[in-house]
Design a protein around this motif. Structure first.
Motif, mmCIF file in Angstrom:
data_model
loop_
_atom_site.group_PDB
_atom_site.id
_atom_site.type_symbol
_atom_site.label_atom_id
_atom_site.label_comp_id
_atom_site.label_asym_id
_atom_site.label_seq_id
_atom_site.Cartn_x
_atom_site.Cartn_y
_atom_site.Cartn_z
ATOM 1 N N GLY A 101 0.814 -1.216 0.000
ATOM 2 C CA GLY A 101 0.000 0.000 0.000
ATOM 3 C C GLY A 101 0.841 1.257 0.000
ATOM 4 O O GLY A 101 0.536 2.221 -0.703
ATOM 5 N N VAL A 102 1.915 1.263 0.778
ATOM 6 C CA VAL A 102 2.806 2.425 0.788
ATOM 7 C C VAL A 102 3.484 2.574 -0.569
ATOM 8 O O VAL A 102 3.632 3.684 -1.091
ATOM 9 C CB VAL A 102 3.848 2.302 1.928
ATOM 10 N N TYR A 103 3.878 1.462 -1.179
ATOM 11 C CA TYR A 103 4.508 1.512 -2.500
ATOM 12 C C TYR A 103 3.546 2.112 -3.532
ATOM 13 O O TYR A 103 3.928 2.949 -4.348
ATOM 14 C CB TYR A 103 4.942 0.112 -2.931
ATOM 15 N N LEU A 104 2.289 1.691 -3.504
ATOM 16 C CA LEU A 104 1.312 2.234 -4.446
ATOM 17 C C LEU A 104 0.966 3.677 -4.140
ATOM 18 O O LEU A 104 0.683 4.462 -5.044
ATOM 19 C CB LEU A 104 0.042 1.383 -4.433
ATOM 20 N N LEU A 105 0.982 4.054 -2.876
ATOM 21 C CA LEU A 105 0.648 5.420 -2.486
ATOM 22 C C LEU A 105 1.693 6.418 -2.959
ATOM 23 O O LEU A 105 1.387 7.586 -3.200
ATOM 24 C CB LEU A 105 0.490 5.500 -0.963
ATOM 25 N N LEU A 106 2.929 5.974 -3.138
ATOM 26 C CA LEU A 106 3.996 6.865 -3.584
ATOM 27 C C LEU A 106 3.972 7.110 -5.086
ATOM 28 O O LEU A 106 4.743 7.923 -5.581
ATOM 29 C CB LEU A 106 5.354 6.293 -3.165
ATOM 30 N N ASP A 107 3.111 6.425 -5.818
ATOM 31 C CA ASP A 107 3.004 6.634 -7.252
ATOM 32 C C ASP A 107 2.166 7.880 -7.519
ATOM 33 O O ASP A 107 1.449 8.367 -6.655
ATOM 34 C CB ASP A 107 2.369 5.409 -7.908
ATOM 35 N N ARG A 108 2.244 8.405 -8.737
ATOM 36 C CA ARG A 108 1.540 9.637 -9.070
ATOM 37 C C ARG A 108 0.163 9.409 -9.681
ATOM 38 O O ARG A 108 -0.546 10.359 -9.941
ATOM 39 C CB ARG A 108 2.380 10.459 -10.054
ATOM 40 N N MET B 190 -3.711 8.493 -9.652
ATOM 41 C CA MET B 190 -4.764 8.565 -8.640
ATOM 42 C C MET B 190 -5.342 7.185 -8.331
ATOM 43 O O MET B 190 -5.621 6.877 -7.172
ATOM 44 C CB MET B 190 -5.870 9.501 -9.114
ATOM 45 N N THR B 191 -5.513 6.334 -9.324
ATOM 46 C CA THR B 191 -6.069 5.009 -9.069
ATOM 47 C C THR B 191 -5.118 4.167 -8.220
ATOM 48 O O THR B 191 -5.567 3.406 -7.359
ATOM 49 C CB THR B 191 -6.375 4.284 -10.394
ATOM 50 N N LYS B 192 -3.831 4.294 -8.450
ATOM 51 C CA LYS B 192 -2.874 3.557 -7.625
ATOM 52 C C LYS B 192 -2.850 4.100 -6.204
ATOM 53 O O LYS B 192 -2.662 3.337 -5.249
ATOM 54 C CB LYS B 192 -1.487 3.614 -8.250
ATOM 55 N N MET B 193 -3.044 5.407 -6.047
ATOM 56 C CA MET B 193 -3.122 5.975 -4.699
ATOM 57 C C MET B 193 -4.334 5.440 -3.948
ATOM 58 O O MET B 193 -4.251 5.134 -2.756
ATOM 59 C CB MET B 193 -3.183 7.500 -4.765
ATOM 60 N N ILE B 194 -5.455 5.331 -4.629
ATOM 61 C CA ILE B 194 -6.664 4.807 -3.996
ATOM 62 C C ILE B 194 -6.451 3.354 -3.586
ATOM 63 O O ILE B 194 -6.806 2.950 -2.469
ATOM 64 C CB ILE B 194 -7.872 4.949 -4.945
ATOM 65 N N MET B 195 -5.866 2.565 -4.476
ATOM 66 C CA MET B 195 -5.587 1.162 -4.140
ATOM 67 C C MET B 195 -4.613 1.066 -2.971
ATOM 68 O O MET B 195 -4.750 0.202 -2.096
ATOM 69 C CB MET B 195 -5.018 0.434 -5.365
ATOM 70 N N GLY B 196 -3.613 1.947 -2.930
ATOM 71 C CA GLY B 196 -2.659 1.947 -1.823
ATOM 72 C C GLY B 196 -3.327 2.255 -0.496
ATOM 73 O O GLY B 196 -3.052 1.607 0.518
ATOM 74 N N LEU B 197 -4.219 3.244 -0.473
ATOM 75 C CA LEU B 197 -4.931 3.568 0.766
ATOM 76 C C LEU B 197 -5.829 2.420 1.212
ATOM 77 O O LEU B 197 -5.944 2.140 2.411
ATOM 78 C CB LEU B 197 -5.749 4.844 0.580
ATOM 79 N N MET B 198 -6.456 1.741 0.246
ATOM 80 C CA MET B 198 -7.301 0.599 0.609
ATOM 81 C C MET B 198 -6.457 -0.539 1.191
ATOM 82 O O MET B 198 -6.854 -1.169 2.177
ATOM 83 C CB MET B 198 -8.082 0.123 -0.612
ATOM 84 N N LEU B 199 -5.288 -0.787 0.605
ATOM 85 C CA LEU B 199 -4.431 -1.854 1.124
ATOM 86 C C LEU B 199 -3.881 -1.510 2.509
ATOM 87 O O LEU B 199 -3.779 -2.381 3.377
ATOM 88 C CB LEU B 199 -3.283 -2.121 0.151
ATOM 89 N N PHE C 294 -14.531 9.091 -0.896
ATOM 90 C CA PHE C 294 -14.048 10.450 -1.125
ATOM 91 C C PHE C 294 -12.958 10.466 -2.190
ATOM 92 O O PHE C 294 -12.959 11.316 -3.087
ATOM 93 C CB PHE C 294 -13.535 11.050 0.187
ATOM 94 N N MET C 295 -12.029 9.517 -2.116
ATOM 95 C CA MET C 295 -10.960 9.463 -3.111
ATOM 96 C C MET C 295 -11.524 9.128 -4.502
ATOM 97 O O MET C 295 -11.043 9.657 -5.507
ATOM 98 C CB MET C 295 -9.917 8.423 -2.709
ATOM 99 N N LEU C 296 -12.535 8.282 -4.567
ATOM 100 C CA LEU C 296 -13.150 7.977 -5.854
ATOM 101 C C LEU C 296 -13.863 9.201 -6.425
ATOM 102 O O LEU C 296 -13.852 9.423 -7.638
ATOM 103 C CB LEU C 296 -14.120 6.804 -5.723
ATOM 104 N N SER C 297 -14.479 10.001 -5.559
ATOM 105 C CA SER C 297 -15.113 11.234 -6.050
ATOM 106 C C SER C 297 -14.060 12.220 -6.549
ATOM 107 O O SER C 297 -14.282 12.918 -7.542
ATOM 108 C CB SER C 297 -15.988 11.862 -4.967
ATOM 109 N N LEU C 298 -12.904 12.286 -5.891
ATOM 110 C CA LEU C 298 -11.824 13.125 -6.401
ATOM 111 C C LEU C 298 -11.303 12.619 -7.737
ATOM 112 O O LEU C 298 -11.008 13.411 -8.643
ATOM 113 C CB LEU C 298 -10.678 13.183 -5.386
ATOM 114 N N ALA C 299 -11.184 11.308 -7.876
ATOM 115 C CA ALA C 299 -10.720 10.737 -9.139
ATOM 116 C C ALA C 299 -11.730 11.008 -10.254
ATOM 117 O O ALA C 299 -11.343 11.320 -11.391
ATOM 118 C CB ALA C 299 -10.491 9.236 -8.969
ATOM 119 N N TYR C 300 -13.018 10.915 -9.945
ATOM 120 C CA TYR C 300 -14.039 11.202 -10.958
ATOM 121 C C TYR C 300 -14.003 12.670 -11.359
ATOM 122 O O TYR C 300 -14.112 13.001 -12.539
ATOM 123 C CB TYR C 300 -15.424 10.823 -10.429
#
Length: 163
Positions: free
Chosen positions: A18-25, A27-36, A91-97
């Motif tokens: 999750g931390v690895y995905l959160l460091l990517d730029r 938005m979908t990978k950031m959302i997946m990182g926060l979920m993990l 909230f993150m999905l609404s930001l991504a949309y």
């Protein structure tokens, strides 16, 4: 207390990925990182709750565990964490949309203000609170520097009690 090694390794793996995905730029990978990270934290709370037991209801016993009950605090914390992570994901999905509606790129760019601050020289005259026009006639910096202090403030107003 005997910790379940598999749960601890799974929680560590989920949080690390999750931390690895959160460091990517993206938005979908950031959302997946926060979920993990949220799911890894839930596993850590579950592992810290202790060994399994009967349902946390007073007076209820089971054949397997007898009168030993499970820790109700860990279960309540996990339920709360699930609700919080679900709200954060929504909230993150609404930001991504919203980002998709304005532009179709999923990549988050650097802010121009952050770049300008990072390339600013480290000398004191480049600081944002430095007054570059100390001399009112020429507008150039003087040897006195910034004139901040009690002598540069306005004189106090005379009130009705001073008359």
């Amino acid at each position: 207390m005997v910790a379940n090694l598999f749960l601890l390794l799974a929680a560590g793996g989920l949080i690390a990925s999750g931390v690895y995905l959160l460091l990517d730029r993206a938005m979908t990978k950031m959302i997946m990182g926060l979920m993990l990270i949220g799911n890894g934290a839930n596993l850590l709370i579950l592992a810290s709750g202790g060994a399994a037991g009967s349902p946390p209801i007073r007076g209820r016993e089971s054949e397997i565990y007898g009168d030993r009950i499970a820790d109700p605090l860990a279960q309540a914390m996990i339920l709360t964490a699930i609700v919080i992570s679900m709200a954060m994901t929504a909230f993150m999905l609404s930001l991504a949309y919203r980002q998709y509606r304005y532009r179709t790129e999923d990549f988050i760019e650097d802010d121009t203000e952050d770049v300008a601050i990072s390339v600013r020289p480290a000398v004191a005259s480049a600081a944002p609170d430095h007054d570059a026009s100390d001399d009112p006639e020429t507008g150039r910096m003087t040897s006195e520097g910034d004139e901040f202090g009690p002598q540069s403030f306005e004189a106090p107003l005379k009130g009705a009690e001073d008359d």
